[in-house]
Design a protein around this motif. Structure first.
Motif, PDB file in Angstrom:
ATOM      1  N   CYS A  55       8.568   8.417   3.232  1.00 44.68           N
ATOM      2  CA  CYS A  55       8.037   7.062   3.336  1.00 44.68           C
ATOM      3  C   CYS A  55       8.158   6.546   4.771  1.00 44.68           C
ATOM      4  O   CYS A  55       7.226   5.928   5.308  1.00 44.68           O
ATOM      5  CB  CYS A  55       8.793   6.145   2.368  1.00 44.68           C
ATOM      6  SG  CYS A  55       8.326   4.398   2.467  1.00 44.68           S
ATOM      7  N   LYS A  72       0.830  -1.209   0.000  1.00 47.90           N
ATOM      8  CA  LYS A  72       0.000   0.000   0.000  1.00 47.90           C
ATOM      9  C   LYS A  72       0.862   1.256   0.000  1.00 47.90           C
ATOM     10  O   LYS A  72       0.464   2.299  -0.550  1.00 47.90           O
ATOM     11  CB  LYS A  72      -0.922  -0.002   1.222  1.00 47.90           C
ATOM     12  CG  LYS A  72      -2.043  -1.021   1.143  1.00 47.90           C
ATOM     13  CD  LYS A  72      -2.937  -0.953   2.383  1.00 47.90           C
ATOM     14  CE  LYS A  72      -4.050  -1.987   2.304  1.00 47.90           C
ATOM     15  NZ  LYS A  72      -4.929  -1.961   3.517  1.00 47.90           N
ATOM     16  N   GLN A  73       2.039   1.177   0.602  1.00 49.49           N
ATOM     17  CA  GLN A  73       2.948   2.322   0.639  1.00 49.49           C
ATOM     18  C   GLN A  73       3.637   2.532  -0.702  1.00 49.49           C
ATOM     19  O   GLN A  73       4.252   3.578  -0.930  1.00 49.49           O
ATOM     20  CB  GLN A  73       3.992   2.103   1.742  1.00 49.49           C
ATOM     21  CG  GLN A  73       4.817   3.318   2.087  1.00 49.49           C
ATOM     22  CD  GLN A  73       3.965   4.449   2.653  1.00 49.49           C
ATOM     23  OE1 GLN A  73       3.017   4.207   3.412  1.00 49.49           O
ATOM     24  NE2 GLN A  73       4.274   5.679   2.264  1.00 49.49           N
ATOM     25  N   ARG A 105       1.473   4.239  10.145  1.00 53.30           N
ATOM     26  CA  ARG A 105       0.786   3.021   9.724  1.00 53.30           C
ATOM     27  C   ARG A 105       1.140   1.829  10.617  1.00 53.30           C
ATOM     28  O   ARG A 105       0.315   0.945  10.859  1.00 53.30           O
ATOM     29  CB  ARG A 105       1.139   2.727   8.267  1.00 53.30           C
ATOM     30  CG  ARG A 105       0.312   1.612   7.635  1.00 53.30           C
ATOM     31  CD  ARG A 105       0.828   1.327   6.227  1.00 53.30           C
ATOM     32  NE  ARG A 105       0.680   2.452   5.356  1.00 53.30           N
ATOM     33  CZ  ARG A 105      -0.397   2.707   4.610  1.00 53.30           C
ATOM     34  NH1 ARG A 105      -1.445   1.896   4.692  1.00 53.30           N
ATOM     35  NH2 ARG A 105      -0.454   3.758   3.817  1.00 53.30           N
ATOM     36  N   ALA A 144       5.532   8.084   6.921  1.00 54.99           N
ATOM     37  CA  ALA A 144       4.210   7.514   6.650  1.00 54.99           C
ATOM     38  C   ALA A 144       4.070   6.144   7.308  1.00 54.99           C
ATOM     39  O   ALA A 144       3.012   5.797   7.854  1.00 54.99           O
ATOM     40  CB  ALA A 144       3.991   7.417   5.147  1.00 54.99           C
ATOM     41  N   LEU A 145       5.142   5.344   7.292  1.00 51.59           N
ATOM     42  CA  LEU A 145       5.096   4.021   7.916  1.00 51.59           C
ATOM     43  C   LEU A 145       5.040   4.110   9.430  1.00 51.59           C
ATOM     44  O   LEU A 145       4.503   3.217  10.092  1.00 51.59           O
ATOM     45  CB  LEU A 145       6.319   3.202   7.480  1.00 51.59           C
ATOM     46  CG  LEU A 145       6.317   2.724   6.024  1.00 51.59           C
ATOM     47  CD1 LEU A 145       7.653   2.067   5.672  1.00 51.59           C
ATOM     48  CD2 LEU A 145       5.174   1.747   5.779  1.00 51.59           C
TER      49      LEU A 145
END
Length: 375
Positions: free
Chosen positions: A319, A259-260, A326, A322-323
């Motif tokens: 990135c 999804k990333q 998540r 964002a993780l």
């Protein structure tokens, strides 16, 4: 013993002595040829660390004729003031500007230069006895593709005047070989260069060419200098994600990474594509392929292989952030210390300095030249 027999014996002796002398002369010629190929009349030169030695290319781009419809820039002069004594003289005729020739680099020539690169390859001209067809020589050239782990390429001067990679259907009046002087692991060494010279001479004999072999001592010096630069700029930059709680399930993790935007490879590698068939950065789970869980991820940027315009570090950091949301993680360094925004900004500044150094050395990060050296 008769006079005739004596004469025959004497003639035979002269013949044998002549053959022996001729053979010795041929050995002397061969020895001198090898000595010329590997001896140097120049002292080895000590270069400053980071200096890159350029081999002067023996091929020249084909100049383009100026376009007929190209606008000309003509200086406009103020009109002369009329006087009584020169009123009858006609005004001077305008002087047409002299067109400056512009070198046109065709796609074929650009590709040829990337294969046999005067900055990172040893250039070896091959004089041909007569023009040759690519179909005839390609099978022979393909027998010499590497020496050690250094690639060998060939280009040819097409009858149309352009240097290009050797192709079927092409007709060439000159050839040029190139062997890469350094890689990430090693510099071109004496054994590899000796192997190249031996095998190249055999190839040249098969296609009717005569190689002009550069001096070994000079080549070794340039190769070591280039390898020092590569070693000094072999930078791989990583940031880590550490789980706040329980380890992540690999099965769940794969879905989150897809999804990333990661491309999950069958061999367990995770690649962030750059959109043009290359990669921006990679990710590793820090566990073996068959493991069920992991509590640590590492994002890795191969700095010299990503062009500055792609902002590889910025993309990798975005990135990672964002993780974090998540996966419920924190960004840490290799010692598991949290990386602050100030520390990340300092790293980014160092990356920008790194890019400037590579640009100054004429080996821009992410360029074909850099990708060859850091592959």
């Amino acid at each position: 013993m008769t006079d005739l027999q004596m004469s025959l014996i004497g003639a035979a002796g002269v013949f044998v002595a002549g053959v022996f002398a001729y053979n010795k002369w041929q050995e002397h010629k061969a020895k001198k040829s090898v000595e010329r190929a590997f001896a140097s009349e120049h002292d080895d030169v000590l270069l400053r660390p980071g200096d890159i030695v350029r081999n002067e290319p023996s091929f020249e781009p084909k100049p383009a004729a100026p376009a007929d419809d190209a606008p000309a820039s003509v200086p406009v002069a103020a009109p002369p003031v009329a006087r009584s004594d020169d009123a009858a003289e006609p005004p001077p005729a305008p002087v047409a500007p002299v067109a400056t020739p512009v070198e046109a680099i065709t796609p074929a020539t650009e590709l040829a230069t990337s294969l046999v690169d005067p900055l990172i390859d040893v250039l070896i001209p091959l004089a041909l006895e007569a023009p040759v067809r690519g179909d005839k020589i390609l099978p022979v050239l393909h027998t010499l593709r590497h020496v050690g782990n250094k690639p060998v390429h060939f280009i040819g001067l097409h009858v149309n005047g352009d240097w290009e990679p050797i192709v079927h259907g092409g007709v060439y009046t000159k050839l040029q070989a190139g062997v890469q002087m350094a890689s990430r692991t090693t510099a071109l060494n004496e054994l590899e260069y000796s192997e190249l010279v031996t095998r190249l001479r055999a190839v040249a004999d098969d296609i009717g060419a005569e190689p002009e072999i550069p001096d070994m001592i000079e080549v070794m010096g340039e190769s070591r200098t280039l390898h020092r630069f590569v070693s000094g700029h072999d930078a791989q930059l990583g940031v880590n994600l550490l789980s706040y709680g329980a380890p992540w399930s690999i099965a769940t993790l794969i879905g989150a990474l897809e999804k990333q935007g990661f491309d999950v490879r069958p061999d367990g590698r995770y690649i962030m594509p750059d959109g043009d068939g290359g990669q921006l950065f990679t990710l590793t789970t820090n566990v073996t392929l068959g493991a069920d869980t992991t509590s640590r991820l590492t994002l890795l940027l191969d700095v010299p292989c990503v062009a500055p315009a792609r902002d590889g570090f910025g993309a990798m950091l975005a990135c990672a952030k964002a993780l974090v949301g998540r996966l419920d993680a924190v960004i840490v360094d290799d010692s598991d210390q949290a990386l602050t925004d100030q520390a990340l900004a300092e790293i980014n500044s160092q990356v920008l300095d790194f890019y400037q150094e590579m640009e100054a050395a004429d080996i821009p990060a992410g360029s074909t030249r850099a990708m060859r050296l850091f592959s």
